[in-house]
Design a protein around this motif. Structure first.
Motif, PDB file in Angstrom:
ATOM      1  N   ASN A  40       0.796  -1.351  -0.091  1.00 34.25           N
ATOM      2  CA  ASN A  40       0.019  -0.058   0.070  1.00 34.25           C
ATOM      3  C   ASN A  40       0.895   1.082   0.164  1.00 34.25           C
ATOM      4  OD1 ASN A  40      -1.709   2.136   1.903  1.00 34.25           O
ATOM      5  ND2 ASN A  40      -2.864   1.128   0.424  1.00 34.25           N
ATOM      6  N   PHE A  43       2.567   1.514  -3.583  1.00 33.65           N
ATOM      7  CA  PHE A  43       1.705   1.727  -4.690  1.00 33.65           C
ATOM      8  C   PHE A  43       0.611   2.869  -4.259  1.00 33.65           C
ATOM      9  CE2 PHE A  43       3.369  -2.426  -5.692  1.00 33.65           C
ATOM     10  CZ  PHE A  43       4.043  -2.079  -6.905  1.00 33.65           C
ATOM     11  N   ALA A  45      -2.500   2.551  -3.684  1.00 33.93           N
ATOM     12  CA  ALA A  45      -3.598   2.132  -4.415  1.00 33.93           C
ATOM     13  C   ALA A  45      -4.971   2.271  -3.695  1.00 33.93           C
ATOM     14  CB  ALA A  45      -3.331   0.479  -4.991  1.00 33.93           C
ATOM     15  N   THR A  46      -5.538   2.855  -4.455  1.00 33.23           N
ATOM     16  CA  THR A  46      -7.208   2.869  -4.019  1.00 33.23           C
ATOM     17  C   THR A  46      -7.993   2.694  -5.454  1.00 33.23           C
ATOM     18  OG1 THR A  46      -7.098   5.153  -4.326  1.00 33.23           O
ATOM     19  CG2 THR A  46      -7.028   4.328  -1.997  1.00 33.23           C
ATOM     20  N   GLU A  48      -9.757   1.458  -8.539  1.00 36.49           N
ATOM     21  CA  GLU A  48      -9.549   0.407  -9.634  1.00 36.49           C
ATOM     22  C   GLU A  48      -8.202  -0.124  -9.409  1.00 36.49           C
ATOM     23  OE1 GLU A  48      -9.994  -2.018 -12.684  1.00 36.49           O
ATOM     24  OE2 GLU A  48     -11.280  -1.247 -11.758  1.00 36.49           O
ATOM     25  N   GLN A  49      -7.159   0.841  -9.108  1.00 36.86           N
ATOM     26  CA  GLN A  49      -5.967   0.262  -8.746  1.00 36.86           C
ATOM     27  C   GLN A  49      -5.955  -0.932  -7.758  1.00 36.86           C
ATOM     28  OE1 GLN A  49      -3.080   3.136  -8.410  1.00 36.86           O
ATOM     29  NE2 GLN A  49      -1.492   1.915  -9.183  1.00 36.86           N
ATOM     30  N   ALA A  50      -6.443  -0.602  -6.751  1.00 33.65           N
ATOM     31  CA  ALA A  50      -6.730  -1.587  -5.692  1.00 33.65           C
ATOM     32  C   ALA A  50      -7.262  -2.760  -6.056  1.00 33.65           C
ATOM     33  CB  ALA A  50      -7.624  -0.866  -4.404  1.00 33.65           C
ATOM     34  N   ARG A  52      -7.098  -4.278  -8.789  1.00 28.56           N
ATOM     35  CA  ARG A  52      -6.105  -4.802  -9.558  1.00 28.56           C
ATOM     36  C   ARG A  52      -4.823  -5.493  -8.634  1.00 28.56           C
ATOM     37  NH1 ARG A  52      -2.634  -2.568 -13.119  1.00 28.56           N
ATOM     38  NH2 ARG A  52      -3.426  -0.348 -12.720  1.00 28.56           N
ATOM     39  N   LEU A  53      -4.622  -4.886  -7.687  1.00 27.37           N
ATOM     40  CA  LEU A  53      -3.499  -5.044  -6.617  1.00 27.37           C
ATOM     41  C   LEU A  53      -3.946  -6.124  -5.886  1.00 27.37           C
ATOM     42  CD1 LEU A  53      -0.494  -4.136  -6.924  1.00 27.37           C
ATOM     43  CD2 LEU A  53      -1.153  -2.569  -5.333  1.00 27.37           C
ATOM     44  N   TYR A 123      -6.612   0.002   1.805  1.00 28.03           N
ATOM     45  CA  TYR A 123      -7.015   0.193   0.638  1.00 28.03           C
ATOM     46  C   TYR A 123      -8.160   0.881   0.168  1.00 28.03           C
ATOM     47  CZ  TYR A 123      -2.688  -2.567  -0.451  1.00 28.03           C
ATOM     48  OH  TYR A 123      -1.588  -3.078  -0.635  1.00 28.03           O
ATOM     49  N   SER A 186      -9.484 -12.402  -7.917  1.00 29.08           N
ATOM     50  CA  SER A 186      -9.691 -11.029  -8.764  1.00 29.08           C
ATOM     51  C   SER A 186     -11.140 -11.089  -9.456  1.00 29.08           C
ATOM     52  CB  SER A 186      -8.687 -11.080  -9.797  1.00 29.08           C
ATOM     53  OG  SER A 186      -8.815  -9.946 -10.645  1.00 29.08           O
TER      54      SER A 186
END
Lengths: 225, 243
Positions: A40, A43, A45-46, A48-50, A52-53, A123, A186
């Protein structure tokens, strides 16, 4: 009936030892949380990126935390040669495997709950819409991974470089179950329904079943010197 | 003289057993039969193969050559009957440090599917004068107390054959006397006893037969009273080390 009693006795014994020293679960949680936090942090990430991750981050964290648990699980048996004491009893090696495996699965499941909760916060991601699918995939994927971890933990316990040996043995073999679990997770987190998820879940379940049965049958040979 | 076995009498047997660790032969062509009521003193220098022999009889190790038999059948084909009939205590305690003495005994007793386990646990605790230590964690016990709990675990399921590897290690004088008294009584109760100790003076009075090993070979097996001690190199002290 006898086997069920033995499995329960080993499971309860492992839980009691963990309750007393709190070494395994705390190490698994701290390590898993660290992995999730570092990803976290790296990246940030939050959204859409979260999405993916997160599946990859979660399963990497589960896999790392799991190895710590499997190593600790057999450290207690190695100390004072307690595994030998179990082998002196008129019980199936398979029952020993199932007792140890269920205890390892319980510890990993507890750590997973903590890790998922932390991931949801860090996230800013809600697992609630697909929680039932996620729980099913996490259970099936963890079952296969823990089965492999338990048998390789027993093998590594008899080697000199046991802490190093376990991940070297375990990760290449559990690669497929981790990859399939990541893929299904996913799909589930993206809101995939029953039909689109069914194939992935069946594959995870299939691999888990095969690994669990194989580990159950082979454990007898692992216990031999 | 060794007891004469009837067909119904339980027996443990090593039939031409050899055990190799790589190229090293730990045991070579061992023939041994133990019956209920028998008591054998296993004697020899370090590295003679005493522990290996006891582990083979306890089914903790497999023979490279030959067979280990229980009542005339290979131990792996007795559906657990051999394990039920054997109690084993080794150099290691085989106990969980994080569990109390009673919890350890309850756990191992449950693996044997024992009925009346709680009563039996109290009996073995009493036998080794451990009643007031039942609630102590095994990790907190002294060496001597640990050895007594180890012996209590080995005798918990009331085995017909008791295999003890250096049972006197760590015991104080009072506990040694108590254990000697128990071991003397066992053959009379129809139990077979095979034990090793480095002190010939300590082991000899407790057994009817002597099995002397040297470098994995049987040097003598027979009545203790007839053992040619001088030619075996036993002159009151432990034999020279052949490691």
């Amino acid at each position: 009936m006898n086997n069920l009693r033995v499995i329960a006795a080993i499971f309860v014994k492992d839980l009691r030892i963990e309750w007393r020293n709190r070494e395994t679960l705390s190490a698994m949680c701290v390590f898993g949380l660290l992995v999730i936090f570092l990803f976290n942090f790296a990246f940030g990430a939050t959204g859409e990126q979260a999405l993916r991750l997160l599946p990859a981050v979660l399963w990497v964290a589960f896999a790392f935390a799991g190895v710590l648990g499997f190593n600790r699980s057999f450290a207690a048996e190695r100390e004072n040669a307690c595994l030998e004491a179990m082998m002196l009893a008129p019980i199936d090696a398979g029952a020993i495997f199932l007792g140890k495996m269920l205890a390892n699965l319980f510890f990993l499941a507890m750590a997973e709950v903590v890790m998922v909760f932390a991931a949801a916060l860090w996230y800013n991601f809600s697992f609630l819409p697909s929680l039932h699918w996620f729980v099913l995939i996490a259970f099936l994927g963890s079952l296969g991974f823990v089965s492999l971890g338990t048998i390789f933990g027993a093998i590594a316990a008899n080697t000199r470089m046991r802490e190093v040996m376990l991940p070297i043995l375990l990760y290449p073999i559990s690669f497929w179950i981790l990859m399939l679990s990541m893929d299904s997770t996913s799909n589930a987190l993206r809101g995939g329904g029953g039909d689109s998820l069914a194939g992935g879940i069946e594959r995870v379940a299939g691999f888990s079943l095969v690994f669990t049965i194989a580990a159950y049958l082979l454990f007898e040979y692992v216990l031999e010197e | 003289m060794p007891p004469v076995a009837s067909r119904a009498e339980p027996s443990l047997e090593l039939r031409d057993v050899s055990k190799f660790f790589g190229d090293h032969a730990a045991l070579k062509s061992i023939r041994l039969e133990i019956h209920a009521g028998d008591s054998i003193f296993l004697y020899g220098p370090n590295g003679a193969g005493k522990t290996t022999l006891l582990r083979l009889l306890a089914s903790l190790s497999r023979a490279t050559l030959g067979e280990v038999l229980f009542n005339g059948r290979p131990v792996e084909r007795t559906a657990g009957m051999a394990q039920r009939a054997v109690g084993f205590a080794s150099h290691q305690s085989l106990l969980y440090g994080e569990l109390t003495v009673r919890e350890n005994l309850r756990f191992f007793g449950s693996l044997f599917g024992m009925s009346g386990l709680a009563k039996r646990i109290e009996e073995v605790l009493e036998l080794f004068n451990l009643r007031d230590r039942g609630g102590s964690f095994v990790r907190d016990l002294s060496r001597g107390l640990l050895q007594r709990v180890t012996l209590a675990r080995a005798m918990l399921h009331d085995p017909t054959f008791l295999l003890l590897d250096e049972p006197f290690t760590g015991l104080d004088a009072k506990s040694v006397n108590r254990l000697e008294e128990i071991l003397r009584r066992l053959p009379g109760e129809g139990k077979g006893l095979l034990f090793s100790t480095h002190s010939f003076e300590q082991g000899a009075p407790l057994a009817k037969r002597l099995l002397m090993l040297e470098a994995g070979r049987m040097k003598y097996l027979g009545p203790l009273a007839l053992a040619p001690l001088d030619s075996l190199g036993i002159t009151g002290a432990a034999p020279s080390d052949h490691e």
